[in-house]
Design a protein around this motif. Structure first.
Motif, short mmCIF file in Angstrom:
data_model
loop_
_atom_site.label_atom_id
_atom_site.label_comp_id
_atom_site.label_asym_id
_atom_site.label_seq_id
_atom_site.Cartn_x
_atom_site.Cartn_y
_atom_site.Cartn_z
N TRP A 26 0.83 -1.21 0.00
CA TRP A 26 0.00 0.00 0.00
C TRP A 26 0.86 1.26 0.00
O TRP A 26 0.62 2.19 -0.78
CB TRP A 26 -0.93 0.01 1.21
CG TRP A 26 -2.22 -0.73 1.02
CD1 TRP A 26 -2.49 -2.02 1.34
CD2 TRP A 26 -3.43 -0.21 0.46
NE1 TRP A 26 -3.79 -2.34 1.02
CE2 TRP A 26 -4.40 -1.24 0.48
CE3 TRP A 26 -3.80 1.03 -0.05
CZ2 TRP A 26 -5.70 -1.07 0.01
CZ3 TRP A 26 -5.11 1.21 -0.52
CH2 TRP A 26 -6.03 0.16 -0.49
N MET A 51 -0.80 -8.94 -2.45
CA MET A 51 -1.11 -7.64 -3.03
C MET A 51 0.01 -7.15 -3.94
O MET A 51 -0.24 -6.50 -4.96
CB MET A 51 -1.38 -6.62 -1.94
CG MET A 51 -1.98 -5.32 -2.47
SD MET A 51 -2.48 -4.22 -1.17
CE MET A 51 -3.27 -2.92 -2.13
N LEU A 55 -1.14 -6.10 -7.67
CA LEU A 55 -0.96 -4.73 -8.19
C LEU A 55 0.19 -4.61 -9.18
O LEU A 55 0.47 -3.52 -9.67
CB LEU A 55 -0.70 -3.77 -7.02
CG LEU A 55 -1.77 -3.68 -5.93
CD1 LEU A 55 -1.40 -2.59 -4.92
CD2 LEU A 55 -3.15 -3.41 -6.52
N GLY A 198 -6.33 -6.64 0.34
CA GLY A 198 -5.03 -7.10 -0.10
C GLY A 198 -4.19 -7.80 0.93
O GLY A 198 -3.04 -8.15 0.65
N TRP A 332 -12.91 -3.95 -1.37
CA TRP A 332 -11.69 -4.32 -2.09
C TRP A 332 -11.67 -5.82 -2.36
O TRP A 332 -11.44 -6.26 -3.49
CB TRP A 332 -10.45 -3.92 -1.28
CG TRP A 332 -9.18 -3.92 -2.08
CD1 TRP A 332 -8.55 -2.84 -2.62
CD2 TRP A 332 -8.37 -5.07 -2.44
NE1 TRP A 332 -7.41 -3.24 -3.31
CE2 TRP A 332 -7.27 -4.60 -3.21
CE3 TRP A 332 -8.47 -6.43 -2.20
CZ2 TRP A 332 -6.29 -5.44 -3.73
CZ3 TRP A 332 -7.49 -7.28 -2.71
CH2 TRP A 332 -6.42 -6.79 -3.47
N TYR A 336 -11.97 -8.01 -5.96
CA TYR A 336 -10.96 -8.99 -6.36
C TYR A 336 -11.59 -10.35 -6.62
O TYR A 336 -11.30 -10.98 -7.66
CB TYR A 336 -9.90 -9.11 -5.26
CG TYR A 336 -8.88 -10.20 -5.56
CD1 TYR A 336 -7.84 -9.98 -6.46
CD2 TYR A 336 -8.99 -11.47 -4.96
CE1 TYR A 336 -6.93 -10.98 -6.76
CE2 TYR A 336 -8.07 -12.47 -5.26
CZ TYR A 336 -7.05 -12.22 -6.15
OH TYR A 336 -6.15 -13.22 -6.45
N THR A 344 -5.19 -2.63 -9.59
CA THR A 344 -4.31 -1.47 -9.40
C THR A 344 -5.11 -0.18 -9.49
O THR A 344 -5.02 0.69 -8.62
CB THR A 344 -3.18 -1.45 -10.44
OG1 THR A 344 -2.43 -2.66 -10.35
CG2 THR A 344 -2.24 -0.26 -10.21
N THR A 347 -7.43 0.15 -6.47
CA THR A 347 -6.70 0.54 -5.27
C THR A 347 -6.32 2.02 -5.35
O THR A 347 -6.41 2.74 -4.34
CB THR A 347 -5.44 -0.33 -5.10
OG1 THR A 347 -5.81 -1.71 -5.13
CG2 THR A 347 -4.74 -0.04 -3.79
N GLN A 350 -9.29 3.95 -4.38
CA GLN A 350 -9.51 3.98 -2.93
C GLN A 350 -8.59 5.00 -2.27
O GLN A 350 -9.02 5.73 -1.37
CB GLN A 350 -9.29 2.60 -2.32
CG GLN A 350 -10.46 1.64 -2.53
CD GLN A 350 -10.53 0.56 -1.47
OE1 GLN A 350 -9.54 0.20 -0.83
NE2 GLN A 350 -11.73 0.02 -1.27
#
Length: 367
Positions: A26, A51, A55, A198, A332, A336, A344, A347, A350
């Motif tokens: 993150w 994650m 991503l 994630g 999230w 997924y 990606t 996220t 978000q």
């Protein structure tokens, strides 16, 4: 784009240790959004799925597979990267694992931290070190008020002890070496139980819950009444980035420690978290989705942090309320597991929503 953290990270070389982990992924993505050149060091991708892979962060940053327990390769890599900032997150992060692998936990969390510090003190350029440990570094006597940065360190379990030991060594390295070097500045930061999309680590509440419910099985929990300072992953990361900015701009906070957590009156139990996820996950009410089993190792029943110091010195405040945090987290995973091919982008959206909410609250780092 909203201006934030005084644009301090744009164009900077930023090293994230433990970048393949949940929190490391993150912060790596957010740093890329801030225009940083991001470097990563970790020993492996910790889970499948992860994650970091979801991503495609391996394509976005310069990653190095190195174990922080290996001092020379780590030092050589840090000196090669010549970072402007180091966010040290590499750790063995699971309490349960510390019982099955106490030596490995201590080696990673304690000596791994020392190896990063020892490498960094040999840098000749200006560098800000943000050393991330855990709220579990405090000796938990289960009192009702939040632990402050000056409260006693310690722990009954190996994981907590390893984090307390890391904090003692961070403090010692600062006073022995770091504070005498004009090019280095450092803080330690501590956060509570972090959730968000994630995370697939073993023996963590939300990942265990998602794994079970995607198989249409009940999630097994040990202590439904236990409370934790639950917060979305973006909350402490905004704190880490904020304190990194402050250190880069001034030496005033050099050597300090900071807690990042939710407001002290927002304490929720394990059962309340699961109920909120179940509501967002649209589970059938005709089936029992939670199963309670007796715990097999010591875990604290009450633990929360005082964040008054961060509030005062950084003007840092959390952004999300409980319902927003649970919605961010559940949605999230829902995206997924229901076929979103651009996680990606999801996220990033978000993060953008979080920033927009922070702007509406007129938080200090939005400038």
């Amino acid at each position: 784009m909203i201006f934030m953290f005084n644009n301090i990270y744009k164009g900077k070389r930023v090293l994230v240790t433990g970048n393949t982990g949940f929190k490391g992924s993150w912060i790596s993505l957010w740093l890329k959004e801030l225009g940083a050149q991001v470097f990563g060091i970790s020993n492996a991708v910790p889970t499948e799925p992860a994650m970091f892979n979801v991503l495609a962060l391996g394509d976005l940053i310069e990653h190095h597979f190195i174990d922080v327990r290996d001092a020379k390769p780590l030092s050589d890599c840090i000196l090669q990267i010549q970072p402007d900032f180091i966010f040290h997150l590499a750790a063995q992060p699971i309490v349960g694992t510390s019982y099955s692998d106490p030596v490995g936990t201590i080696a990673t969390n304690t000596m791994g931290t020392v190896h990063v510090l020892d490498a960094a003190r040999n840098l000749s350029k200006n560098c800000v070190l943000v050393m991330i440990t855990s709220d579990k570094c405090y000796e938990n006597v289960e009192w009702l008020y939040g632990y402050r940065e000056v409260d006693r360190l310690g722990g009954k379990d190996i994981y907590s002890a390893s984090k307390a030991a890391a904090e003692v060594l961070i403090y010692s390295y600062f006073h022995s070496f770091i504070k005498h070097k004009s090019n280095l500045r450092m803080v330690s930061v501590r956060a509570g139980n972090v959730i968000g999309g994630g995370d697939w680590a073993e023996k963590r509440l939300v990942p265990d819950c998602i794994r079970a419910w995607t198989k249409e099985e009940p999630v097994v929990i040990r202590h439904p009444a236990s409370t934790r300072p639950w917060q979305h992953v973006l909350e402490p990361i905004s704190g880490y980035l904020s304190v990194g900015q402050h250190l880069a701009e001034s030496e005033k906070l050099n050597g300090e420690a900071f807690n990042f957590g939710p407001p002290s009156d927002q304490v929720f139990s394990v059962k309340e978290v699961l109920d909120a996820i179940a509501l967002n996950w649209k589970l059938s009410t005709s089936k029992e989705w939670v199963k309670v089993e007796t715990g097999t190792f010591h875990e604290a029943g009450l633990l929360k942090l005082s964040c008054e110091k961060a509030n005062f010195h950084l003007q840092w405040r959390p952004v999300l309320d409980f319902d927003q945090m649970m919605s961010f987290t559940s949605s999230w995973y829902w995206e997924y597991y229901h076929g979103n091919q651009d996680m990606t982008g999801y996220t990033q959206r978000q993060i953008a929503t979080y920033i927009s909410l922070a702007e509406k609250r007129n938080l200090a780092w939005i400038q």
